[in-house]
Design a protein around this motif. Structure first.
Motif, PDB file in Angstrom:
ATOM      1  N   PHE A 327       0.778  -1.243   0.000  1.00 56.48           N
ATOM      2  CA  PHE A 327       0.000   0.000   0.000  1.00 56.48           C
ATOM      3  C   PHE A 327       0.809   1.294   0.000  1.00 56.48           C
ATOM      4  O   PHE A 327       0.248   2.370  -0.127  1.00 56.48           O
ATOM      5  N   THR A 328       2.093   1.207   0.220  1.00 58.73           N
ATOM      6  CA  THR A 328       2.917   2.414   0.155  1.00 58.73           C
ATOM      7  C   THR A 328       4.318   1.981  -0.271  1.00 58.73           C
ATOM      8  O   THR A 328       4.796   0.918   0.143  1.00 58.73           O
ATOM      9  N   PRO A 329       4.971   2.784  -1.119  1.00 60.20           N
ATOM     10  CA  PRO A 329       6.262   2.327  -1.660  1.00 60.20           C
ATOM     11  C   PRO A 329       7.440   2.495  -0.706  1.00 60.20           C
ATOM     12  O   PRO A 329       8.554   2.100  -1.037  1.00 60.20           O
ATOM     13  N   ARG A 448       4.637   2.294  -8.053  1.00 60.94           N
ATOM     14  CA  ARG A 448       3.613   2.661  -7.060  1.00 60.94           C
ATOM     15  C   ARG A 448       2.795   1.456  -6.671  1.00 60.94           C
ATOM     16  O   ARG A 448       2.558   0.567  -7.490  1.00 60.94           O
ATOM     17  N   ASN A 449       2.310   1.459  -5.446  1.00 62.49           N
ATOM     18  CA  ASN A 449       1.491   0.333  -4.989  1.00 62.49           C
ATOM     19  C   ASN A 449       0.373   0.800  -4.078  1.00 62.49           C
ATOM     20  O   ASN A 449       0.011   0.108  -3.139  1.00 62.49           O
ATOM     21  N   PHE A 450      -0.153   2.007  -4.335  1.00 64.10           N
ATOM     22  CA  PHE A 450      -1.247   2.506  -3.506  1.00 64.10           C
ATOM     23  C   PHE A 450      -2.442   1.561  -3.607  1.00 64.10           C
ATOM     24  O   PHE A 450      -2.637   0.892  -4.625  1.00 64.10           O
ATOM     25  N   LYS A 565      -3.551   9.272   4.301  1.00 69.93           N
ATOM     26  CA  LYS A 565      -2.995   9.352   2.947  1.00 69.93           C
ATOM     27  C   LYS A 565      -4.049   9.802   1.950  1.00 69.93           C
ATOM     28  O   LYS A 565      -5.104   9.175   1.831  1.00 69.93           O
ATOM     29  N   CYS A 566      -3.762  10.885   1.253  1.00 70.02           N
ATOM     30  CA  CYS A 566      -4.692  11.324   0.206  1.00 70.02           C
ATOM     31  C   CYS A 566      -3.851  11.657  -1.029  1.00 70.02           C
ATOM     32  O   CYS A 566      -3.383  12.780  -1.210  1.00 70.02           O
ATOM     33  N   THR A 567      -3.628  10.648  -1.849  1.00 70.38           N
ATOM     34  CA  THR A 567      -2.796  10.805  -3.034  1.00 70.38           C
ATOM     35  C   THR A 567      -3.661  11.307  -4.180  1.00 70.38           C
ATOM     36  O   THR A 567      -4.893  11.379  -4.056  1.00 70.38           O
ATOM     37  N   ASP A 636      -4.608  16.145   5.159  1.00 74.01           N
ATOM     38  CA  ASP A 636      -3.562  15.763   6.093  1.00 74.01           C
ATOM     39  C   ASP A 636      -2.165  16.091   5.516  1.00 74.01           C
ATOM     40  O   ASP A 636      -2.034  16.981   4.698  1.00 74.01           O
ATOM     41  N   GLU A 637      -1.167  15.283   5.849  1.00 71.53           N
ATOM     42  CA  GLU A 637       0.203  15.493   5.369  1.00 71.53           C
ATOM     43  C   GLU A 637       0.374  15.009   3.921  1.00 71.53           C
ATOM     44  O   GLU A 637      -0.247  14.036   3.530  1.00 71.53           O
ATOM     45  N   ASN A 638       1.276  15.672   3.191  1.00 74.03           N
ATOM     46  CA  ASN A 638       1.684  15.243   1.847  1.00 74.03           C
ATOM     47  C   ASN A 638       0.491  15.077   0.917  1.00 74.03           C
ATOM     48  O   ASN A 638       0.443  14.175   0.079  1.00 74.03           O
TER      49      ASN A 638
END
Ligand code: MIC
Ligand code: SF4
Length: 753
Positions: A327-329, A448-450, A565-567, A636-638
């Motif tokens: 879920f996150t790289p 990526r692996n979101f 996480k909000c990509t 949130d962050e990033n």
């Protein structure tokens, strides 16, 4: 298709004088990054010592590259800019819209049919404005750029976050939104905050199971998904010079996963060998002439701590293969610790699919090393337990590895060769059964692996590793298998081990291709018509956004407070939505549907403050728009990590969201918001995120004196009549405030056309 040698010559001619001036201005030796940046200042920019992380600087990139899923919006904007031709060499690459289902030939035929309207649009706009067009099937943007256009010491922007791939050949290549590409194609300078510099010193030499991919998997573990934000990562040291040019490309490519502005390696023998191998010996001749400028100064590499903001050292001789995820790289596991992690965390150990290739890892070296393992599987009577797919990065690579027999080996192992396109990497994967949402594991050599990215299933645990490790694990069908230590039982019941992979950096017989898939633009495109059907569901001409009304923004409804996480995949999902990338109204129906609502922990379910009912995010926002009520998104962050897709900024702007207020932004997304005339704000005190309540009416105060470096005030009017007043920051400079006031950056360009 030929790269522009005259352009490269002109760039190199500027180097000696500019580097000397820059060295004088900063008063110390220079890193490679600084050399390239200073060599690409716009003519008008005096050589001053720019402050890293602070000064906004105007640059003149040498090239622009766009891929089909972002080019549509970039070119729709360019069409409004009032220019006859692009001002710098530019290319469009058709790679994202091809869905993987059964295999290369059938999938490509189907994609050409399904996407005909979009391909025709892109091809005719390219033809008209002087843009090189790479047809569907030609390959993935970054691989095609590496093979044809990247050059040491050059500077390029591309509408895709993995544009830094070209850093493997010593180019500063940066991912941007379409509006930035539009500016540069219109002949305007490109603005970037002068980056911070992270130095990565590589010592030792790779061997055995370890490959270049493991360098970046390790770096991602050290720096995390936001550790590279605002920075360029420069690799150096004897270890760097030992890596193949394509291996360097892989490392730079995945620098996007740590949020880095870009990553870069210096010019060395491996760079020269790759340039010669891809028919560009004349670039080598030129580069050799200014060699000393195509690496950082010796003094810098001797005491890097003095010149970089941060230094990391990695010994390649000791580096273990890594597996990152799920879920996150940046969740990095050395192979020796991975099996235990799988068990402890209850991740499904059975491996369903191994996928190799993509823009990140489909070099001749990658494919030949993976094929050496596939060959062993065949020889040792091991039947691959997982499904296995191969995505070549370009037709040139595909043709060459087919000629050299590698595709045949994969075929014998039961592998399926997919089209030279993004495919499963971006959710263009008709994975049968994914709709059942079963918990399962896949492993890829992508970047990526979101969650949901590859197949839409939130329960697919996706891991990232080198093509070699992916292949070994696919043969075993088991995530807990460690090829370095474990044996497998073959068809005859005999215990066998896989030997270390082996391969070749470049084909001994050279690269070959029959039809690379390139279409040159018309010499004079003035008579070419670009047709956009008003009834189309896939393409829509753009209407300018309204300018700022000149007053503070008051009474904004909280649309969503996104949690965690909000990509950009959460803000504007890809996969099935890629078909609407040229139609702002239609794609806006995916706005924020993947973001988790802080108040109910659910996705796509937010409170409509007009009637108190819960509804889907786009539908609630459309109602606010209909009633002329502004709104705000809190994050949130990033926030906006990941892709360069500016749809993630344009959709909220189009639907009437007035501001995005978050703890921190990812670089490309923040710029995209500014370009589209949106307010991108950050909490001065990140803990104030907790003060925002679901029923808040929010005011943004102080816009009449909106100025660089000056905070604004946000008033949170709570439903119980109480209120909180908080300070929010922004990074707008004077020009960017101009974009906000005009409604968008494009509104200003049009004004001066
Ligand atoms: C990605 O890898 O997420 C993409 C799809 O290539 C994106 C671009 C896009 O969304 O079109 C990227 O990385 O910028
Ligand atoms: Fe395509 Fe995946 Fe590369 Fe993005 S990361 S360009 S989707 S292959």
């Amino acid at each position: 298709m030929a790269f522009d040698i005259e352009m490269i010559k002109a760039v190199y001619e500027k180097y000696p004088a500019r580097i000397e001036a820059a060295r004088k201005a900063v008063g110390r030796p220079l890193t490679l990054t600084e050399k390239i940046l200073y060599a690409h200042l716009t003519e008008g920019e005096a050589n001053t010592a720019y402050e890293r992380g602070v000064s906004y600087v105007d640059f003149q990139p040498d090239r622009v590259a766009m891929q089909d899923a972002t080019a549509q919006m970039a070119l729709l904007q360019f069409m409004q800019a009032g220019r006859d031709q692009v001002a710098v060499p530019s290319t469009v690459h058709c790679d994202h819209l091809i869905q993987a289902e059964v295999g290369a030939v059938a999938d490509l035929t189907k994609a050409k049919d399904k996407n005909r309207e979009v391909y025709e649009f892109l091809s005719s706009v390219s033809n008209k404005y002087g843009i090189g067009f790479w047809k569907p099937g030609a390959g993935i943007i970054h691989q095609v750029v590496l093979e044809n256009y990247a050059f040491p010491g050059g500077m390029m922007i591309g509408t895709d976050s993995h544009t830094p791939n070209a850093g493997g050949l010593g180019m500063i290549a940066i991912g941007v939104g379409g509006a930035d590409a539009c500016d540069v194609m219109a002949g305007l300078p490109w603005e970037l905050k002068f980056p911070k510099l992270i130095g990565v010193k590589l010592t030792g030499k790779l061997s055995g199971w370890t490959s270049a991919k493991d360098v970046i998997l390790k770096v991602a573990g050290i720096l995390t998904v936001k550790g590279g934000t605002g920075a360029i990562v420069e690799y150096f040291g004897e270890g760097a010079n030992s890596l193949s040019a394509t291996g360097k490309g892989t490392i730079c490519n995945m620098g996007a996963e740590i949020g880095a502005t870009t990553s870069i390696f210096g010019y060395d023998e491996k760079t020269a060998a790759y340039l010669k191998g891809t028919d560009r010996a004349d670039i080598v001749a030129l580069a050799d002439g200014i060699k000393e400028h195509l690496n950082g100064d010796d003094a810098v590499y001797a005491t890097p701590e003095k010149y970089f903001d941060q230094v990391i050292e990695i010994n390649l001789s000791e580096l273990e293969p890594h597996v990152n995820g799920p879920f996150t790289p940046d969740l990095a596991w050395p192979l020796s610790k991975f099996a235990a992690a799988v068990k402890e965390n209850g991740w499904p150990a059975k491996l369903e699919v191994g996928l190799i290739g993509s823009c990140t890892n489909s070099s001749y070296e990658d494919i030949s090393r993976a094929a050496s393992l596939a060959q062993q599987a065949v020889d040792k009577k091991l039947i691959a337990k997982s499904e296995y797919t191969i995505t070549p990065g370009s037709e040139q690579v595909r043709f060459t590895v087919e000629r050299d027999g590698f595709l045949n080996i994969f075929d014998q192992m039961g592998g399926v060769v997919l089209a030279n396109a993004c495919g499963p990497c971006i959710g263009q994967w008709a994975r049968h059964g994914a709709e059942k949402q079963e918990k399962n594991s896949i492993i890829t050599s992508f970047n990526r692996n979101f969650a949901k990215r590859a197949d839409g299933n939130p329960n697919t645990h996706s891991f990232v590793a080198s093509p070699e490790i992916v292949t070994a694990l696919a043969i075993a069908g088991d995530l807990t298998f460690n090829p370095m230590t474990d044996s497998l039982t073959n068809e005859d019941g005999v215990q066998v081990k896989l030997e270390e992979p082996s391969g070749l950096e470049l084909p001994t017989k050279g690269f070959a291709v029959e039809d690379a898939g390139y279409q040159a633009p018309a010499e004079d495109g003035s008579s070419v018509d670009v047709i956009v059907d008003a009834q189309s569901e896939r393409l829509q001409l753009l209407e300018p956004f309204a300018p700022w009304e000149g007053s503070d923004l008051t009474g904004l409804k909280l649309l969503i407070k996104a949690k965690g996480k909000c990509t950009t995949d959460h803000i504007s999902m890809a996969g099935p939505w890629l078909r609407f990338r040229g139609h702002l109204d239609n794609i806006s129906n995916n706005m924020l549907i993947g973001a988790v609502n802080f108040y109910n922990e659910e996705t796509n379910k937010v409170k409509n403050q007009l009637n108190g009912e819960y509804g889907e995010v786009p539908a609630v926002q459309r109602q606010y728009k209909q009633f002329g009520v502004g709104s705000i998104v809190v994050g949130d962050e990033n926030y906006g990590e990941g892709s360069s897709r500016e749809h993630a900024a344009m959709e909220p702007r189009f639907l009437g969201v007035r501001a995005i207020l978050v703890k921190s932004f990812a670089r490309i997304h923040e710029t995209n918001l500014k370009k589209q005339g949106m307010l991108a704000l950050t909490f001065a005190n990140p803990a104030d995120y907790d003060l925002v309540q679901e029923d808040d009416n929010i005011d943004i105060v102080g816009l009449d004196s909106f100025a660089p470096g000056k905070s604004l005030t946000v008033v949170l009017n709570h439903a119980d009549g109480s209120k909180d007043e908080i300070k929010v920051n922004h990074t707008y400079n004077a020009g960017q405030i101009g974009w906000f006031k005009a409604g968008s950056a494009l509104n200003l360009i049009k004004g001066d056309a």
